[in-house]
Motif scaffolding. Sequence first.
Motif, PDB file in Angstrom:
ATOM      1  N   UNK A 160       0.874  -1.281   0.004  1.00 31.38           N
ATOM      2  CA  UNK A 160       0.056   0.021   0.189  1.00 31.38           C
ATOM      3  C   UNK A 160       0.892   1.153   0.049  1.00 31.38           C
ATOM      4  N   UNK A 161       2.342   1.231   0.116  1.00 28.93           N
ATOM      5  CA  UNK A 161       3.096   2.258  -0.216  1.00 28.93           C
ATOM      6  C   UNK A 161       3.008   2.941  -1.437  1.00 28.93           C
ATOM      7  N   UNK A 162       3.069   4.214  -1.359  1.00 35.44           N
ATOM      8  CA  UNK A 162       3.410   4.797  -2.576  1.00 35.44           C
ATOM      9  C   UNK A 162       4.478   4.353  -3.477  1.00 35.44           C
ATOM     10  N   UNK A 163       4.407   4.322  -4.737  1.00 33.57           N
ATOM     11  CA  UNK A 163       5.468   3.693  -5.491  1.00 33.57           C
ATOM     12  C   UNK A 163       6.736   4.337  -5.471  1.00 33.57           C
ATOM     13  N   UNK A 164       6.801   5.676  -5.172  1.00 34.90           N
ATOM     14  CA  UNK A 164       7.975   6.262  -5.176  1.00 34.90           C
ATOM     15  C   UNK A 164       8.824   5.728  -3.721  1.00 34.90           C
ATOM     16  N   UNK A 165       7.883   5.499  -2.608  1.00 34.24           N
ATOM     17  CA  UNK A 165       8.547   5.072  -1.317  1.00 34.24           C
ATOM     18  C   UNK A 165       9.003   3.534  -1.628  1.00 34.24           C
ATOM     19  N   UNK A 166       8.289   2.622  -2.466  1.00 39.50           N
ATOM     20  CA  UNK A 166       8.695   1.389  -2.648  1.00 39.50           C
ATOM     21  C   UNK A 166      10.210   1.439  -3.260  1.00 39.50           C
ATOM     22  N   UNK A 167      10.055   2.271  -4.272  1.00 43.48           N
ATOM     23  CA  UNK A 167      11.576   2.363  -5.011  1.00 43.48           C
ATOM     24  C   UNK A 167      12.578   2.749  -4.040  1.00 43.48           C
ATOM     25  N   UNK A 168      12.549   3.754  -3.383  1.00 40.31           N
ATOM     26  CA  UNK A 168      13.474   4.192  -2.297  1.00 40.31           C
ATOM     27  C   UNK A 168      13.730   2.949  -1.290  1.00 40.31           C
ATOM     28  N   UNK A 169      12.772   2.165  -1.104  1.00 40.26           N
ATOM     29  CA  UNK A 169      13.148   1.080  -0.275  1.00 40.26           C
ATOM     30  C   UNK A 169      14.000  -0.133  -0.549  1.00 40.26           C
ATOM     31  N   UNK A 170      13.466  -0.388  -1.838  1.00 43.35           N
ATOM     32  CA  UNK A 170      13.989  -1.811  -2.468  1.00 43.35           C
ATOM     33  C   UNK A 170      15.011  -1.591  -3.377  1.00 43.35           C
ATOM     34  N   UNK A 171      15.239  -0.359  -4.216  1.00 43.84           N
ATOM     35  CA  UNK A 171      16.235  -0.255  -5.104  1.00 43.84           C
ATOM     36  C   UNK A 171      17.583  -0.230  -4.740  1.00 43.84           C
ATOM     37  N   UNK A 172      17.935   0.273  -3.499  1.00 48.85           N
ATOM     38  CA  UNK A 172      19.200   0.349  -2.941  1.00 48.85           C
ATOM     39  C   UNK A 172      19.266  -0.388  -1.488  1.00 48.85           C
ATOM     40  N   UNK A 173      18.216  -1.001  -0.950  1.00 49.77           N
ATOM     41  CA  UNK A 173      18.299  -1.433   0.393  1.00 49.77           C
ATOM     42  C   UNK A 173      17.812  -2.925   0.342  1.00 49.77           C
ATOM     43  N   UNK A 174      17.538  -3.531  -0.637  1.00 44.15           N
ATOM     44  CA  UNK A 174      16.933  -4.756  -0.520  1.00 44.15           C
ATOM     45  C   UNK A 174      17.989  -5.872   0.042  1.00 44.15           C
ATOM     46  N   UNK A 175      19.115  -5.807  -0.105  1.00 40.33           N
ATOM     47  CA  UNK A 175      20.124  -6.679   0.559  1.00 40.33           C
ATOM     48  C   UNK A 175      20.111  -6.438   1.988  1.00 40.33           C
ATOM     49  N   UNK A 176      19.777  -5.367   2.688  1.00 39.35           N
ATOM     50  CA  UNK A 176      19.665  -5.110   3.822  1.00 39.35           C
ATOM     51  C   UNK A 176      18.253  -6.017   4.402  1.00 39.35           C
ATOM     52  N   UNK A 177      17.272  -5.734   3.601  1.00 40.52           N
ATOM     53  CA  UNK A 177      16.147  -6.398   3.966  1.00 40.52           C
ATOM     54  C   UNK A 177      16.044  -7.828   4.100  1.00 40.52           C
ATOM     55  N   UNK A 178      17.039  -8.347   3.326  1.00 42.30           N
ATOM     56  CA  UNK A 178      17.103  -9.953   3.202  1.00 42.30           C
ATOM     57  C   UNK A 178      18.226 -10.432   3.997  1.00 42.30           C
ATOM     58  N   UNK A 179      18.743  -9.674   5.039  1.00 45.36           N
ATOM     59  CA  UNK A 179      19.882 -10.234   5.693  1.00 45.36           C
ATOM     60  C   UNK A 179      19.437 -11.160   6.893  1.00 45.36           C
ATOM     61  N   UNK A 180      18.253 -10.836   7.666  1.00 47.56           N
ATOM     62  CA  UNK A 180      18.164 -11.649   8.782  1.00 47.56           C
ATOM     63  C   UNK A 180      17.975 -13.214   8.370  1.00 47.56           C
ATOM     64  N   UNK A 181      18.385 -13.905   9.238  1.00 44.19           N
ATOM     65  CA  UNK A 181      18.654 -15.372   8.979  1.00 44.19           C
ATOM     66  C   UNK A 181      17.194 -16.269   9.335  1.00 44.19           C
ATOM     67  N   UNK A 182      16.468 -15.884   8.742  1.00 40.92           N
ATOM     68  CA  UNK A 182      15.110 -16.685   8.872  1.00 40.92           C
ATOM     69  C   UNK A 182      14.257 -16.291   7.722  1.00 40.92           C
ATOM     70  N   UNK A 183      13.114 -16.912   7.521  1.00 42.68           N
ATOM     71  CA  UNK A 183      12.064 -16.617   6.379  1.00 42.68           C
ATOM     72  C   UNK A 183      11.329 -15.436   6.505  1.00 42.68           C
ATOM     73  N   UNK A 184      11.290 -14.664   5.662  1.00 38.48           N
ATOM     74  CA  UNK A 184      10.437 -13.637   5.740  1.00 38.48           C
ATOM     75  C   UNK A 184       9.505 -13.370   4.232  1.00 38.48           C
ATOM     76  N   UNK A 185       8.574 -12.924   4.530  1.00 39.10           N
ATOM     77  CA  UNK A 185       7.441 -12.830   3.423  1.00 39.10           C
ATOM     78  C   UNK A 185       7.207 -11.127   3.259  1.00 39.10           C
ATOM     79  N   UNK A 186       7.710 -10.520   2.443  1.00 34.80           N
ATOM     80  CA  UNK A 186       7.478  -9.197   2.047  1.00 34.80           C
ATOM     81  C   UNK A 186       6.123  -8.995   0.979  1.00 34.80           C
ATOM     82  N   UNK A 187       5.244  -8.005   1.551  1.00 33.56           N
ATOM     83  CA  UNK A 187       4.334  -7.781   0.295  1.00 33.56           C
ATOM     84  C   UNK A 187       4.786  -6.710  -0.387  1.00 33.56           C
TER      85      UNK A 187
END
Length: 430
Positions: free
Chosen positions: A211-238
Amino acid sequence: MSDELLKSFQQAYSNLELFPLVEEKEMKQFRVDYGKDLIADLIQLVEDSPNGDGKIVFTGHRGCGKSSLLAEFSKQIQDNYFVVLFSIADSIEMSAVNHINILFAIAVNLMFEAEARKVEIPKSTKKALYGWFATRTRTEEINWQTETEIGFDLLSLIKTKLKADATVRDEIKHEFERKISDLVARINEIAALIQSVTQKEIIVIIDDLDKLDLGRVNDIYRDNIKALFQPNFRIIYTIPIAVLRETFLSTIITTETNDQIVVMPVLKVFEKGKNRLPDAHPRTEVKNLLCEILEKRIARDLIEKSTAEKLVVQSGGVLRELIRIANECCRICLRLIRRKSGEKIVIDDNILEQAINKIRNDFSIRLGKVDFEILQSTYEQFMPDDPKQPEFLDLLHGLYVLEYRNDETWYDVHPIIIETLRRRGLINGE
């Protein structure tokens, strides 16, 4: 008669407000069984994750039923996993969401669920963790060191601060933006403690990121997806469905998830192009499913059967739109009952037309010349001239355009907007 009718419509109106369905009581009362294949897809990806730390992206149109399906999915796997399902909208002001406070929210919600389920983490370890949270969220004023039951209250206050206090969010961002590994290490520590005590692997599901604005989604995932995927357990992102149309970002997500992307499609009320034909009939299976959803919330004697079927068609197969239109119909009926005491009021074609006109005006007021050109070409070709055009992605994100899938992906204009195109002479009348 009027009092009984008023109460019946008030009950229907109240039932329609319950969307999405996430609480177990609501699910038992109102959920209609659908999406079995999607739940099976999610279970397969979870159970076959080779290292137990797979990241899954779940996407689909806003309002297509993702939240309700994720709630049902979490219920089905909770005996075998320690499942933490939370909405980012309940954790952080949506305009302020970034990758750092998403990770911090994971930490808070992991600990919150551990407290709620009375996971017996060693007292000294728990004390250190509470101190860490309290320091970073300005909640040291709570005497958490001496009160035995204070953990739950502290975490509730922290969740409130994280959502409402911009200063706290800014300080968290400032502390961790250059040392994200420290935050991830703390998250992994909490997860490891829970897993050790419960003997269950962790699954975190973060809802409402779509439900985030598309611009916000770009900021979050474009440069920071590796950080979001670092935790050592399963995560489901929408994520929003429109993100998958943006080549660069879609490629990043596909690569980082190892193509673990599950798409929840809109229910196809008509096969491609069939709604253009005279006397077109909706697909029986979908019509019956959507009518059943309405019947769960609106008593049969409050809505004419033929009107319910027309309402289904106007939804375009989007569950939230179905609920939205029905909700507006109930509002109109409630006003009429109060004005016309003693008359039998039901949702009929006239009431539906009033509701559709109201929603159409709400939709159309935000459209400009470029938008209408895109909508026209999408209607005529079942595909825009440029599916990567930012204006098209905004229309897709805002439900003006709906994406359908079978052996191919195609698009159509929201049924309520089609009439707007006719009135403007952009498409032929039928």
